[in-house]
Design an enzyme around this catalytic site. Structure first.
Site, PDB file in Angstrom:
ATOM      1  N   LYS A 196       0.841  -1.204   0.000  1.00 46.25           N
ATOM      2  CA  LYS A 196       0.000   0.000   0.000  1.00 46.25           C
ATOM      3  C   LYS A 196       0.883   1.264   0.000  1.00 46.25           C
ATOM      4  CE  LYS A 196      -3.737  -2.269  -0.358  1.00 46.25           C
ATOM      5  NZ  LYS A 196      -4.438  -3.062   0.600  1.00 46.25           N
TER       6      LYS A 196
HETATM    7  C1  LIG Z   1      -5.417  -4.081   0.916  1.00 48.57           C
HETATM    8  C2  LIG Z   1      -6.886  -4.093   0.918  1.00 48.57           C
HETATM    9  C3  LIG Z   1      -7.645  -4.418   2.075  1.00 48.57           C
HETATM   10  C4  LIG Z   1      -7.054  -4.792   3.395  1.00 48.57           C
HETATM   11  O1  LIG Z   1      -6.009  -5.621   3.319  1.00 48.57           O
HETATM   12  P1  LIG Z   1      -5.105  -6.103   4.553  1.00 48.57           P
HETATM   13  O2  LIG Z   1      -4.083  -6.902   3.849  1.00 48.57           O
HETATM   14  O3  LIG Z   1      -5.995  -6.895   5.447  1.00 48.57           O
HETATM   15  O4  LIG Z   1      -4.534  -4.903   5.245  1.00 48.57           O
HETATM   16  C5  LIG Z   1      -9.016  -4.333   1.990  1.00 48.57           C
HETATM   17  N1  LIG Z   1      -9.639  -3.955   0.866  1.00 48.57           N
HETATM   18  C6  LIG Z   1      -8.965  -3.628  -0.245  1.00 48.57           C
HETATM   19  C7  LIG Z   1      -9.733  -3.178  -1.441  1.00 48.57           C
HETATM   20  C8  LIG Z   1      -7.575  -3.690  -0.267  1.00 48.57           C
HETATM   21  O5  LIG Z   1      -6.925  -3.377  -1.391  1.00 48.57           O
END
Ligand SMILES: *Cc1c(COP(=O)(O)O)cnc(C)c1O
Length: 381
Positions: A215
């Site tokens: 992210k």
């Molecule tokens: C990254 C992501 C999440 C959460 O991901 P984690 O790996 O649990 O932090 C949730 N929704 C979307 C659309 C994502 O891209």
């Protein structure tokens, strides 16, 4: 075309090595804060960095209360729980999303309703949502929104800000108001993205951020639950930290709680990463501008921020003219060590969601056949 694009990407990253889709950057105080944390022995669920990180996110996003969690999925799960979603309830979301959105509601026994995206920013389509509700829902005597055919309660609407581009929140908020639904923003991809000047994840009653390794900023693994309301925020902190009632030594828990607290080690990384956020966002906008210039005048449409928003350009994306050109781009770039990826398969194609309720998915299917994500790591920070 494909070779010219690969050349452009190699030039942007100035390397002949493998180029990943999105790699983290640790150019600041990450090591210093991690060392401090280890030296303090407070590596786990107690320590000063958790609170500091929450405060940094509050200041940055303007949210009333931010509660750090172990990951973004946990933040979504807690948001759904706080919104009163329970087993058997329905939650409206988009078919084009990462599976975490749907896993969060699946594990509480709730069921998704998959609706279409709008074809500009790929967020949940307000028109499709309004139309589905008119056809399939009614308000009962107590004002609860219900699915007419099954009687199941419809509790929430969960749009996702795809690749960081804000969904049409004003329109979705108006629908939620009309149908007594809770708006939960899956803002996992949109730290640094603004909807009409307001940070994403702060317009709905709840929002969830993710700090997974791919992210905009990372804490290794981590998330943040954003609550507009202070009372919701206090409840969020309580239920995500085992629902323990504060006491100098007694263990008393007043409801079933989650152990979703972010460890201090991860929060230390988060504090260091927040110091670099603006630089990383600026670098990502430069990359996006280069991709945009490259695709001008071609049959490929580079995905740009919608006119009502300022986007973080988390993951750059291009719409290919058709599935053949999509496949050719994926094939050529990956074979040459430049990582590109198709968008996620639509949620109703996954076995656990095959029988979920859904509306027409015309735009979702169109986008699924054409979208390709391009390398998006910041090049400087
Ligand atoms: C990254 C992501 C999440 C959460 O991901 P984690 O790996 O649990 O932090 C949730 N929704 C979307 C659309 C994502 O891209």
């Amino acid at each position: 075309m494909n070779q010219q694009l690969i050349d452009l990407i190699r030039d942007m990253y100035a390397t002949d090595d493998f180029i990943p889709l999105h790699a983290p950057t640790f150019a600041g105080n990450e090591k210093a804060y991690l060392t401090q944390t280890i030296d303090s022995t407070f590596v786990s669920s107690v320590g000063k960095f958790v609170e500091e990180f929450e405060q940094k996110i509050q200041a940055y996003t303007g949210i009333g209360r931010a509660v750090a969690t172990v990951n973004g999925t946990a933040a979504l799960h807690a948001a759904l729980h706080l919104a009163g979603v329970r087993a058997g309830d329905l939650v409206i979301t988009q078919a084009l999303t990462f599976v975490a959105t749907c896993n969060a509601l699946y594990h509480m026994g709730a069921k998704p309703v998959f609706l279409d995206i709008e074809p500009n920013a790929f967020g949940l389509c307000p028109e499709a949502t309004a139309a589905w509700l008119v056809d399939h829902a009614e308000l009962d005597d107590s004002g609860q929104c219900r699915h007419k055919a099954s009687g199941a309660a419809i509790k929430a609407v969960m749009p996702m800000h795809t690749f960081g581009h804000p969904a049409k929140l004003d329109e979705l908020l108006a629908i939620c108001e009309q149908w007594n639904l809770c708006l939960i923003e899956d803002a996992a991809e949109s730290l640094g993205s603004y909807y009409k000047g307001q940070h994403t994840g702060t317009l709905g009653r709840y929002g969830a951020l993710s700090f997974n390794g791919n992210k905009v900023i990372t804490t290794g693994g981590g998330g943040m639950l954003l609550c507009r309301d202070q009372e919701d925020g206090a409840r969020a902190k309580h239920v995500t930290t085992t629902a323990k009632v504060p006491h100098p030594y007694e263990f008393y828990h007043d409801e079933p709680g989650f152990n979703y607290r972010m460890p201090n080690l991860n929060a230390a990384l988060g504090c260091a990463q927040m110091e670099l956020l603006e630089e990383m966002l600026a670098s990502k906008r430069k990359l996006a501008a280069r991709y945009d210039a490259f695709f001008q005048g071609s049959e490929f449409r580079f995905v740009k921020e919608p006119d009502y928003a300022h986007s973080n350009y988390w993951l750059n994306a291009v719409l290919c003219p058709d599935i053949e050109s999509r496949n050719a781009l994926l094939e050529t770039s990956n074979a040459k060590g430049v990582m590109t990826r198709p968008v996620w398969q639509l949620m109703h194609r996954l076995p656990m969601f095959a029988n979920a309720l859904r509306g027409a998915l015309t735009h979702s299917e169109w986008a699924e056949a054409r979208l390709v994500n391009l390398p998006s790591s910041p090049t400087e920070a």
